[in-house]
Design an enzyme around this catalytic site. Sequence first.
Site, short mmCIF file in Angstrom:
data_model
loop_
_atom_site.label_atom_id
_atom_site.label_comp_id
_atom_site.label_asym_id
_atom_site.label_seq_id
_atom_site.Cartn_x
_atom_site.Cartn_y
_atom_site.Cartn_z
N SER A 1 -4.46 2.74 4.52
CA SER A 1 -4.66 2.03 3.26
C SER A 1 -4.59 0.52 3.45
CB SER A 1 -3.60 2.49 2.24
OG SER A 1 -3.88 1.99 0.97
N LYS B 1 7.71 -7.53 -9.31
CA LYS B 1 7.17 -6.79 -8.17
C LYS B 1 7.29 -7.65 -6.91
CE LYS B 1 2.59 -6.15 -6.22
NZ LYS B 1 1.15 -6.08 -6.47
N LYS C 1 0.81 -1.22 0.00
CA LYS C 1 0.00 0.00 0.00
C LYS C 1 0.84 1.27 0.00
CE LYS C 1 -3.44 -0.81 -0.66
NZ LYS C 1 -3.88 -1.30 -2.01
N HIS D 1 6.91 -7.35 -2.26
CA HIS D 1 6.82 -6.61 -1.00
C HIS D 1 7.79 -7.18 0.04
CE1 HIS D 1 3.34 -4.51 -2.44
NE2 HIS D 1 2.55 -5.55 -2.42
N SER E 1 -1.98 8.84 -13.77
CA SER E 1 -2.64 9.62 -12.71
C SER E 1 -3.62 8.71 -11.98
CB SER E 1 -3.39 10.81 -13.31
OG SER E 1 -4.51 10.35 -14.08
N THR F 1 2.57 0.74 -5.10
CA THR F 1 3.23 -0.30 -5.89
C THR F 1 2.73 -0.35 -7.33
OG1 THR F 1 2.96 -1.55 -3.83
CG2 THR F 1 4.09 -2.66 -5.65
#
Length: 306
Positions: free
Chosen positions: A138, A106, A47, A108, A228, A50
């Site tokens: 989040s 990717k 959160k 975490h 965005s 990513t």
Amino acid sequence: MGTPEVRRKDLKMINGYPMVYAFALNWERMEEFQGRPDDIVISTFPKSGTTWISEIVDMVLNDGDTEKCKRDVITTKIPMLELYEPEHNISGIEFLKTTPSPRVIKTHLPTDLLPKSLWENKCKMIYMARNAKDVTVSYYHFDLMNNLHPVPCTWEEYVLKFLDGNVPYGSWFNHVKTWWEKKKDHPLLFLYYEDLKQNPKEEIKKVASFLGKTLDEKTLDKIIHHTSFEMMKDNPMVNYTHLPSSMMDHSKSPFMRKGTIGDWKNYFTVAQNEIFDAVYEKEMSGTTLKFCTEIQSCCCKFLSDY
């Protein structure tokens, strides 16, 4: 043997870190994962933007070509290394085996759970960090909708769990500090979510430079628009609505919720904020890491190595 039940199970400890139960089932293969020298690793504490930085990296590597970036969903373009969900036979490692080089990976994972081959191959790594209070809010909402995480608790309980590091991947404090230290001896670009929010063009230029790309102003503007929050929230290729609801239930909370700086003020009580600040001060003493927790404070830029 049937498929193991992995929904809403308690976290499982892996080498001292609490891990998502389903991911822990695949850990032997995780440790054996073979990195390639041209792999690019995107790492964050959960959160922390990513998906945002992942789509930016994909756009940079494809010179801002939005059509190329629509070639597949984000989870296939940039597989999550540790992801494992046996019911739907989803495995990040299996995806990566068939992904042609250069792969973007990717994760975490904290630094000492990352497969050794990625360090040994000196793979380029991009780490993005976000202020702890917004991450807490989040992550709490993510717990509500992510059925691979344990049964959700109350917000009051969650703040204390977060401070104790009793959430998937463990302590936020340990995560950001150890990744920050790694940039001393590894090709690692360390970014802040808040900087990317406040000045996307400068931060995307850093990413491009790090990846050996030179982009003109028009391309940079196109990347800023495409990545965005408003565009990504409504983009089914990146907003995780493609995953089965048995994994992520968007009726509980959208995967992309607000994407703002300072939302924590809408959740933290005065007492919670005091407790959080006391732990934060203790945990972050002795580090040069500096975060901003509201837009006004982001105006005071710290001195960066980059």
